[in-house]
Structures are given as structure tokens and as C-alpha cells.
Write an enzyme that holds these catalytic residues in place. Structure first.
Site, PDB file in Angstrom:
ATOM      1  N   THR A  21      22.482  67.666  -0.095  1.00  0.00           N
ATOM      2  CA  THR A  21      21.030  68.085  -0.047  1.00  0.00           C
ATOM      3  C   THR A  21      20.708  68.561   1.593  1.00  0.00           C
ATOM      4  OG1 THR A  21      18.769  67.772  -0.690  1.00  0.00           O
ATOM      5  CG2 THR A  21      19.653  66.030   0.315  1.00  0.00           C
ATOM      6  N   ASN A  22      19.656  68.813   1.636  1.00  0.00           N
ATOM      7  CA  ASN A  22      19.385  69.082   3.348  1.00  0.00           C
ATOM      8  C   ASN A  22      17.758  68.404   3.626  1.00  0.00           C
ATOM      9  OD1 ASN A  22      16.981  71.231   2.595  1.00  0.00           O
ATOM     10  ND2 ASN A  22      18.698  72.071   1.583  1.00  0.00           N
ATOM     11  N   ARG A  23      17.466  68.628   4.966  1.00  0.00           N
ATOM     12  CA  ARG A  23      16.226  67.920   5.416  1.00  0.00           C
ATOM     13  C   ARG A  23      14.936  68.647   5.178  1.00  0.00           C
ATOM     14  NH1 ARG A  23      18.092  66.842  11.430  1.00  0.00           N
ATOM     15  NH2 ARG A  23      15.613  66.612  11.659  1.00  0.00           N
TER      16      ARG A  23
END
Ligand code: C5P
Length: 210
Positions: A21-23
Site C-alpha cells: 500500500t502507500n501513505r
């Protein structure tokens, strides 16, 4: 008007308990949905996993993966006047999701990744969307140049670009400072809360020339 807005990160499964995933917090997209609804528009929010509350009066479709987001957007485009694709969609996903939890048998593990479907890039060419199209561009350098390139390649009416290398704005923060990129000009929106930036973006979106 009818708005479709994508928001949040996507989750690309590696095995039953892990994902890539990412932030992205989803705050910008949720603020856009809230602002559009506040202005009296019909709003559908399609979002990856976040900790945020869906703004009151906003229709909501939760998704996890880029593929699910792609399918949901494709299936919900009918009657949409303005599409704002703000989600931080993963660019790559594991080629396969292991059926069982991957055990730590080896010192090194190589994950094979493949490109995810490009939702923004499919809007005109694959989905035949003819409404107003707004993309987002999070860059760490040459923000306007890269944003303008995206505007042309993905046939957007406007690209909202921000410099994610600057501390305190953009990803995972409450404030943002963006530049609106149009085919013929740029307009800078100074650092402000994502809610107030969202209100300005919605105002600009509703008066896009046809
Ligand atoms: O090329 P890049 O990923 O930086 O483009 C960002 C823009 O494209 C955002 O509007 C994002 O929501 C959209 N996007 C998308 N599908 C992808 C990747 C990005 O809709 N697979």
C-alpha cells in the site's frame, strides 16, 4: 451536477495477511466529496481503506485493490458530469497472491510485480467518459511539467498537482498547496487546510469550460 470522486490508497494482497500500500490518508478525496456535497451536488465516493468518516449525504463504495477501484469506476460512470480521480492507486501489484501465509524459509524473497490498470488513463480511451475529468499528480520534482504532461496524455480538463517532497503538505498531512494545471494556464492555490483547498477545487471544477 453529479460528481464521482476516487480517494485513498489501494491495497494489493501479497498473501492472506499482507499487502502493498502507500501513505495516502484519503483526506483530500474525502474533503472534495464533502465540499461537493456541501455545494448541493450529488456525490459518489469510491475509496480504498481509510480511517475517515464518509461525509454526510455522500454515496459510498468501499474498495481495496486497484482492480476493484477500476471496476467500480467503470460501472458507475453513467450520468457523471465531473470525475475527480484523487486516489493514490498502487502502480504495481503482486503477480499472484499466495494462498497461504508466506513463511520465512529463506534470507531473501523476490516479489514479482505487474502494473495495475490505469483508471485515469482509461477514462476517455476505454470507458468513453465525456464529462469533465480531473486528475491528481503527486510529484517530487518538476511539478508543473509532469502535471501538464499528465493532463495531455490522460485527456484531462484539469490536473491538480502538488509537490509531495515539501514537508507538512500533501501525503498523510492535513494541509496542502497545489497548482491547478489547465490546457492554457496554471493557477496556484496557496497552502491551506485540505478542506479549504477542496472547496476551491470544486468551485474551479464546476466552471470548467465545455
Ligand atoms: O501517473 P500517476 O499515478 O502519478 O497519476 C496520478 C493520477 O492518476 C491520480 O489522479 C490517480 O488517482 C490516477 N491514477 C489512476 N489509476 C492508476 C494510477 C493513478 O486513476 N492506476
Amino acid at each position: 451536477m453529479k460528481f464521482l470522486i476516487t480517494a485513498g490508497p489501494t491495497r494489493e494482497p501479497i498473501d492472506p495477511v499482507r499487502y502493498l500500500t502507500n501513505r495516502s490518508s484519503g483526506r483530500m478525496g474525502y474533503a472534495l466529496a464533502g465540499a461537493a456535497r456541501h455545494d448541493g451536488h450529488e456525490v459518489l465516493l469510491i475509496s480504498g481503506p481509510t480511517t475517515l468518516d464518509v461525509p454526510p449525504g455522500v454515496d459510498f463504495i468501499p474498495v481495496e485493490t486497484a482492480q476493484q477501484m477500476y471496476d467500480a469506476v467503470r460501472d458507475m460512470l453513467r450520468g457523471v458530469d465531473v470525475a475527480i480521480l484523487c486516489a493514490a492507486v498502487a502502480d504495481y501489484r503482486p503477480v499472484a497472491c499466495a494462498e497461504q501465509k508466506i513463511k520465512k524459509h529463506t534470507d531473501k524473497l523476490v516479489l514479482e510485480l505487474e502494473r495495475t490498470p490505469d483508471i485515469l488513463g482509461s477514462m476517455r480511451s476505454v470507458f468513453g467518459f465525456s464529462g469533465k475529468l480531473i486528475g491528481f499528480a503527486a510529484e517530487t520534482q518538476n511539478v508543473v511539467e509532469y502535471g501538464r504532461d499528465k493532463l495531455v496524455r490522460k485527456q484531462c480538463d484539469m490536473v491538480v498537482a502538488n509537490d509531495v517532497s515539501q514537508p507538512g503538505i500533501g501525503f498523510d498531512s492535513r494541509e496542502n498547496a497545489v497548482v491547478l494545471i489547465y490546457p492554457d494556464r496554471e493557477e496556484y492555490l496557496e497552502k491551506d487546510s485540505k478542506e479549504r483547498i477542496a472547496m476551491q477545487i470544486i468551485e474551479h471544477a464546476t466552471i470548467l469550460p465545455s
